[in-house]
Design an enzyme around this catalytic site. Structure first.
Site, PDB file in Angstrom:
ATOM      1  N   ASP A   1       0.823  -1.202   0.000  1.00 46.07           N
ATOM      2  CA  ASP A   1       0.000   0.000   0.000  1.00 46.07           C
ATOM      3  C   ASP A   1       0.860   1.257   0.000  1.00 46.07           C
ATOM      4  O   ASP A   1       2.036   1.233   0.389  1.00 46.07           O
ATOM      5  CB  ASP A   1      -0.971   0.007   1.179  1.00 46.07           C
ATOM      6  CG  ASP A   1      -0.277  -0.101   2.534  1.00 46.07           C
ATOM      7  OD1 ASP A   1       0.674  -0.882   2.643  1.00 46.07           O
ATOM      8  OD2 ASP A   1      -0.695   0.602   3.479  1.00 46.07           O
TER       9      ASP A   1
ATOM     10  N   GLU B   1      -0.157  -1.182   5.705  1.00 49.90           N
ATOM     11  CA  GLU B   1       0.900  -0.645   6.576  1.00 49.90           C
ATOM     12  C   GLU B   1       0.716   0.843   6.817  1.00 49.90           C
ATOM     13  O   GLU B   1       1.038   1.341   7.904  1.00 49.90           O
ATOM     14  CB  GLU B   1       2.271  -0.911   5.944  1.00 49.90           C
ATOM     15  CG  GLU B   1       3.457  -0.579   6.832  1.00 49.90           C
ATOM     16  CD  GLU B   1       3.875   0.896   6.777  1.00 49.90           C
ATOM     17  OE1 GLU B   1       4.582   1.337   7.707  1.00 49.90           O
ATOM     18  OE2 GLU B   1       3.494   1.601   5.806  1.00 49.90           O
TER      19      GLU B   1
END
Length: 429
Positions: A100, A165
Site C-alpha cells: 500500500d 501498513e
C-alpha cells in the site's frame, strides 16, 4: 560464512536484472494501492499483478492470506507470502515490505503524474517508488537471483508483501500474526525495510511510544470589547500549550539509543475557531504530538497531562476535553545481540563497506507489530527519505545495492553462534 564464489555469481545476476527491476517498479507504480481510509480500494489489483509476476519469474511457492474488509470492492485485503526452501528448513530469513501507498497529495507539486513512473538522473520518480517498492523489488530480485543461479541457501528464504501498513496494519501484518497460518517463527531472521537514511548507516532496533492528543477547550463566547462577559477558550488553550511544555521536565530521562535522546511533546495542528476578529471564542481545538521513551507508560503521561489541564480549568473557568487520537505504547526493543542484527551488520559490511550503528527512532514502523508479539525484528534500508513527499523517488543504485544486501542475508548460515554485539546503555538522567 557464505560461499564467496556462489555469492559473486548472485551479485552479477542482480546487476544484470537492473533494467527489469526498473520496469517492475514502473508497472507497480501504475497500480495505486490506497487504503479505504485514504479514499482507495485497497491492494487487491496490485497483489494480483505481483502474484502473476512472481509465478512467471519462477517464485511459485506463494501463499495468499486475505484479511476480510467489506469497505473494498474485492472484499479482502491480500497479504502474499513467498518461500524458497533452504538446507535448514527450521529457520527462515525474511524481508517484509508493504504494497500500500499514501495518496499523492497536492498534484500541483508533482513534476509529472505521480502514478506514471519515470527515470531522471539515476532516480525513479512516482508515488510508492521508495515507500515501499524500492525494497519490495530489491528483496524479490535478491531471492530470484539465488533461484535462477540454482543455489540452495543455507536457511530458507521468505518474502512477505503485506497490506494496510500506511494506516493501521490491522489488515496486514497484524492480521498475519493473529492468523492460524502465521508463517513467522521467533527464531527467524526478520528484516523490515521501513525506515533508514541516505547512507544506510544505522539499524533501527527500538521505537518511542506515540501519543497524539486532541485538546478541546470550551469557555463562553462574547463580544471582543466585553471580555468579562465570556470565558476566552483560545486564551486558556494558549496557556495550556505553554504549560504542557513542562512535560519535558517531568519525563526527563535520556536514552542515547535515540535521536533526539529525550521524550518530545510538541503542539502541532490548530483548528480554526471563530471567523471574525471582534468575537472572543468559546471553543478552541488544538493537537499535540508526543514521542515518549519506552521506559515511560503512556498512562502516566496522560495522568500528568490531565493534572495540567485541571489547573487551566480552575484558573480560567473553562473545561478541557482530552482525547487520544493515537496511542501506541512502544514494545521492548529488539536486543542488540539478536542474531538478525549481527546478520544484517555482516551483510552491510560486505556490500557497503561499513558496520552500522544501532539506533532508535521516534516511531513508528510496522516492525512494532513484530516486537509487540515477541519477534526480534530489525529495521533497515538505504534510501533517500522522500517517502510521503511530492516527487517521491528512489535511487536506482540503492534498489540494486539493497538487493545485494538481502542476497547476502539469504546466503548466510545459522547466525546463532555469532559474537554478541555491545548492548545499548539504559536510560539515564
Amino acid at each position: 560464512m557464505i560461499d564467496q564464489s556462489s555469492f559473486q555469481r548472485i551479485i552479477r545476476r542482480i546487476q544484470m536484472y537492473e533494467q527489469e527491476m526498473i520496469r517492475l517498479q514502473i508497472q507497480l507504480c501504475a497500480i495505486p494501492a490506497l487504503a479505504p481510509e485514504n479514499g482507495g480500494d485497497g491492494e487487491y489489483r496490485k497483489a494480483s499483478f505481483l502474484n502473476a509476476y512472481l509465478r512467471e519469474a519462477g517464485l511459485c511457492n506463494i501463499q495468499e492470506i486475505n484479511a476480510p474488509d467489506d469497505r473494498v470492492s474485492a472484499g479482502v485485503r491480500p497479504n502474499l507470502i513467498v518461500r524458497i526452501q533452504g538446507i535448514n528448513t527450521e529457520k527462515t530469513a525474511w524481508v517484509l515490505t508493504h504494497m500500500d501507498i499514501v495518496p499523492p497529495g497536492e498534484s500541483s507539486l508533482w513534476h509529472e503524474d505521480p502514478y506514471r513512473g519515470y527515470i531522471s538522473e539515476g532516480r525513479l520518480f512516482g508515488r510508492g517508488m521508495e515507500d515501499n517498492q524500492q525494497d519490495l523489488v530489491a528483496s524479490l530480485f535478491a531471492a530470484r537471483a539465488i533461484l535462477d543461479e540454482g543455489i540452495v541457501p543455507e536457511n530458507s528464504i521468505g518474502l512477505s508483501f503485506v497490506s494496510d501498513e500506511e494506516t493501521s496494519s490491522r489488515k496486514g501484518l497484524g492480521y498475519l500474526l493473529a492468523d492460524e497460518a502465521n508463517p513467522f517463527r521467533k527464531t527467524d531472521l526478520i528484516i523490515v525495510p521501513d525506515a533508514g537514511n541516505q547512507d544506510g548507516s544505522f539499524i533501527e532496533i527500538a521505537e518511542k511510544s506515540m501519543l497524539w492528543l486532541r485538546f478541546k477547550t470550551t469557555g463562553r463566547q462574547c463580544h471582543g470589547s466585553k471580555p468579562s462577559l465570556g470565558k476566552n477558550a483560545f486564551l486558556a488553550a494558549s496557556h495550556l500549550v505553554v504549560k504542557l511544555q513542562g512535560l519535558h521536565e517531568v519525563f526527563n530521562l535520556l536514552d542515547p539509543l535515540f535521536d533526539p535522546p529525550e521524550s518530545t511533546f510538541q503542539p502541532t495542528r490548530k483548528d480554526a475557531n471563530i471567523p471574525n476578529i471582534n468575537t472572543i471564542p468559546g471553543e478552541d481545538i488544538f493537537f499535540s504530538d508526543c514521542r515518549v521513551l519506552p521506559c515511560y507508560p503512556l498512562e502516566k503521561v496522560l495522568e500528568t497531562v490531565r493534572r495540567i489541564a485541571d489547573e487551566i480549568e480552575r484558573r480560567f473557568g473553562v473545561t478541557v476535553e482530552i482525547a487520544p487520537v493515537e496511542k501506541i505504547q512502544a514494545p521492548p526493543p529488539t536486543p542488540s545481540d539478536a542474531p538478525v542484527v549481527g546478520a544484517l551488520q555482516d551483510a552491510l559490511q560486505e556490500i557497503y563497506g561499513f558496520r552500522p550503528r544501532l539506533a532508535g527512532i521516534g516511531g513508528g514502523t510496522v516492525a512494532a507489530c513484530f516486537r509487540k508479539a515477541g519477534y526480534p525484528a530489525a529495521v533497515w534500508s538505504r534510501l533517500q527519505e522522500t517517502a510521503h513527499q511530492p516527487n517521491e523517488n528512489c535511487l536506482i543504485a540503492n534498489m540494486v545495492g539493497n538487493a545485494k544486501v538481502y542476497a547476502h542475508l539469504f546466503m548466510q548460515g545459522d547466525a546463532s553462534a555469532r559474537p554478541s554485539a555491545k548492548k545499548s546503555e539504559p536510560a539515564v538522567k
